[in-house]
Enzyme design. Sequence first.
Site, short mmCIF file in Angstrom:
data_model
loop_
_atom_site.label_atom_id
_atom_site.label_comp_id
_atom_site.label_asym_id
_atom_site.label_seq_id
_atom_site.Cartn_x
_atom_site.Cartn_y
_atom_site.Cartn_z
N ASP A 164 0.85 -1.19 0.00
CA ASP A 164 0.00 0.00 0.00
C ASP A 164 0.89 1.24 0.00
O ASP A 164 1.93 1.26 0.67
CB ASP A 164 -0.87 -0.04 1.28
N SER A 180 -5.52 14.61 -14.06
CA SER A 180 -6.76 14.42 -14.81
C SER A 180 -7.25 15.76 -15.33
O SER A 180 -7.01 16.81 -14.71
CB SER A 180 -7.79 13.83 -13.85
N TYR A 199 -12.81 13.41 -5.37
CA TYR A 199 -11.80 12.75 -6.21
C TYR A 199 -11.02 13.79 -7.01
O TYR A 199 -9.79 13.81 -7.01
CB TYR A 199 -12.47 11.73 -7.17
N LYS A 217 -6.80 15.26 -7.02
CA LYS A 217 -5.86 15.43 -8.15
C LYS A 217 -5.26 16.83 -8.13
O LYS A 217 -4.06 17.01 -8.30
CB LYS A 217 -6.59 15.20 -9.49
P1 NAD Z 1 -7.17 1.52 -11.70
O1 NAD Z 1 -8.10 1.50 -10.54
O2 NAD Z 1 -7.31 0.48 -12.73
O3 NAD Z 1 -5.66 1.52 -11.18
C1 NAD Z 1 -5.27 2.09 -9.95
C2 NAD Z 1 -4.49 1.03 -9.17
O4 NAD Z 1 -4.08 1.58 -7.93
C3 NAD Z 1 -5.34 -0.21 -8.86
O5 NAD Z 1 -4.65 -1.35 -9.33
C4 NAD Z 1 -5.45 -0.21 -7.32
O6 NAD Z 1 -5.47 -1.51 -6.81
C5 NAD Z 1 -4.21 0.59 -6.93
N1 NAD Z 1 -4.32 1.28 -5.64
C6 NAD Z 1 -5.32 2.10 -5.20
N2 NAD Z 1 -5.03 2.55 -3.98
C7 NAD Z 1 -3.82 2.04 -3.63
C8 NAD Z 1 -3.00 2.13 -2.48
N3 NAD Z 1 -3.38 2.84 -1.41
N4 NAD Z 1 -1.81 1.48 -2.46
C9 NAD Z 1 -1.43 0.74 -3.54
N5 NAD Z 1 -2.17 0.59 -4.63
C10 NAD Z 1 -3.35 1.24 -4.69
O7 NAD Z 1 -7.28 2.99 -12.35
P2 NAD Z 1 -6.64 3.56 -13.69
O8 NAD Z 1 -7.76 3.89 -14.61
O9 NAD Z 1 -5.52 2.69 -14.15
O10 NAD Z 1 -6.09 4.93 -13.13
C11 NAD Z 1 -4.73 5.12 -12.76
C12 NAD Z 1 -4.57 6.54 -12.26
O11 NAD Z 1 -4.97 7.45 -13.28
C13 NAD Z 1 -5.42 6.88 -11.03
O12 NAD Z 1 -4.67 7.71 -10.18
C14 NAD Z 1 -6.59 7.64 -11.62
O13 NAD Z 1 -7.15 8.52 -10.69
C15 NAD Z 1 -5.91 8.37 -12.76
N6 NAD Z 1 -6.85 8.78 -13.83
C16 NAD Z 1 -7.63 7.83 -14.42
C17 NAD Z 1 -8.56 8.21 -15.41
C18 NAD Z 1 -9.45 7.19 -16.05
O14 NAD Z 1 -10.46 7.59 -16.64
N7 NAD Z 1 -9.14 5.90 -16.00
C19 NAD Z 1 -8.65 9.57 -15.79
C20 NAD Z 1 -7.82 10.50 -15.18
C21 NAD Z 1 -6.91 10.08 -14.20
N1 UFG Z 2 -22.08 8.72 -19.97
C1 UFG Z 2 -23.29 8.21 -20.37
N2 UFG Z 2 -23.66 6.99 -19.87
C2 UFG Z 2 -22.89 6.27 -19.02
C3 UFG Z 2 -21.64 6.82 -18.61
C4 UFG Z 2 -21.28 8.05 -19.09
O1 UFG Z 2 -24.02 8.83 -21.15
O2 UFG Z 2 -23.30 5.18 -18.61
C5 UFG Z 2 -21.62 10.01 -20.55
C6 UFG Z 2 -21.30 11.09 -19.53
O3 UFG Z 2 -22.45 11.86 -19.24
C7 UFG Z 2 -20.21 11.88 -20.26
C8 UFG Z 2 -19.49 10.81 -21.11
O4 UFG Z 2 -20.42 9.75 -21.24
O5 UFG Z 2 -20.80 12.81 -21.16
C9 UFG Z 2 -18.20 10.29 -20.48
O6 UFG Z 2 -18.46 9.86 -19.14
P1 UFG Z 2 -17.42 8.95 -18.31
O7 UFG Z 2 -18.07 8.60 -17.03
O8 UFG Z 2 -16.92 7.84 -19.16
O9 UFG Z 2 -16.19 9.95 -18.11
P2 UFG Z 2 -16.14 11.38 -17.41
O10 UFG Z 2 -15.75 12.36 -18.46
O11 UFG Z 2 -17.35 11.68 -16.64
O12 UFG Z 2 -14.99 11.18 -16.33
C10 UFG Z 2 -13.70 10.66 -16.67
C11 UFG Z 2 -13.15 9.86 -15.49
C12 UFG Z 2 -12.89 10.76 -14.31
C13 UFG Z 2 -12.04 11.92 -14.71
C14 UFG Z 2 -12.65 12.63 -15.89
C15 UFG Z 2 -11.76 13.70 -16.38
O13 UFG Z 2 -14.06 8.86 -15.10
O14 UFG Z 2 -12.17 10.02 -13.34
O15 UFG Z 2 -12.85 11.70 -16.97
O16 UFG Z 2 -10.50 13.17 -16.65
F1 UFG Z 2 -11.94 12.78 -13.69
#
Ligand code: NAD
Ligand code: UFG
Length: 336
Positions: free
Chosen positions: A58, A124, A149, A153
Amino acid sequence: MKVLLTGGTGFIGSHTAVCLIESGHTAVLYDNLSNSKPEVVDAIETITGARPAFVEGDIRDGAKLVETLKAYEIDAVIHFAGLKAVGESVEKPLLYYDNNIAGTVTLLQAMKECGVNKLIFSSSSTVYGTPVSLPLTEDMPTGTPTNPYGRTKLMIEEILRDLCEAQPEFAAVCLRYFNPIGAHDSGLIGEDPNGIPNNLLPYVARVASGKLEYVRVFGDDYPTPDGTGVRDYIHVVDLARGHVDALTYAENHAGWEAINLGTGRGSSVLEVIAAFEKACGKKLPYKVLQRRAGDIAANWCCPDKAEKLLGWKAQYGIAEMCSSSWKFERMHTQAK
Ligand code: NAD
Ligand code: UFG
């Protein structure tokens, strides 16, 4: 370089591990498995032919981090670990501040103790808040994220900025991801959320495989061309490559930078559904529902800074994102 990937078995971390290994770096994955599975390490080995080291731990465990940084003689950290469910962060803010913020501070302290001073951070587009104008550029002021969340960031970006002021030898690159989707073209790694997906793409994929009945379109009355939300979707393999380029940049430049990673093009929800229909060869039912609380109408980025500083540019479009996501979903559905 020898690189520690916190959150390395997650969606973006696993694709980045593949890319790092293929670029000749050594990847050490550090993850508490709260949102991923250890089998991902096998998949990375199958894809690359090299098995990365995996430490179950962790980021709030400073002693374990110090032990790991020393044992593997780590040169740089890519920090993915974090909780990322927007709705859950509203219900459990302390969990998010503890895991994401306290976890990051513990990581930075461990890095200091071990003399590791290069960090790439998963930020993000949420740090921009509601866009004042589009496309979003890094010199625009950050806004007010609409949930805890998003605030984690923004706070981590600011913690890193303060650290770079205090320790001029420290390099911190905050990569502001837009909407990462898609999967590795092997179909072996991808996005597999537990329960009902929050995000659009995994939801659409499950409708295509028959696990969910119809796509819920959250609002069709936004000021966008077809009324549905517009986002800058980016292929996770392009995103992964951006981390390797950021690492090279951090090797040669100390200080703080924020860099957008997106394609610079927006797609609406209906356009995404249509692209996925093409990829899977079937019609996907959808229903228009109310807008989702906290959603913005549209965002997309200007990706020029990434090209200028990192030499990085997205290569894939929405068609490849949907076809790779569909391949992963199919292989996954068959495996279950
Ligand atoms: P993910 O959940 O698949 O990966 C995150 C990983 O971190 C997981 O494997 C989880 O087990 C691990 N984790 C969480 N808390 C932990 C802790 N305390 N110690 C050790 N491991 C821990 O998510 P992802 O989509 O791969 O996202 C990776 C990063 O990118 C995250 O920080 C997320 O906030 C950021 N991010 C993701 C998106 C997206 O849409 N996927 C968009 C913007 C930013
Ligand atoms: N949407 C739908 N139906 C769904 C899910 C989403 O219509 O079931 C729409 C949303 O309203 C939005 C678009 O699809 O217009 C994308 O939505 P997502 O939930 O896939 O993504 P977001 O843009 O809301 O959020 C993502 C990540 C966040 C991050 C953000 C900005 O989930 O963690 O991008 O990086 F903060």
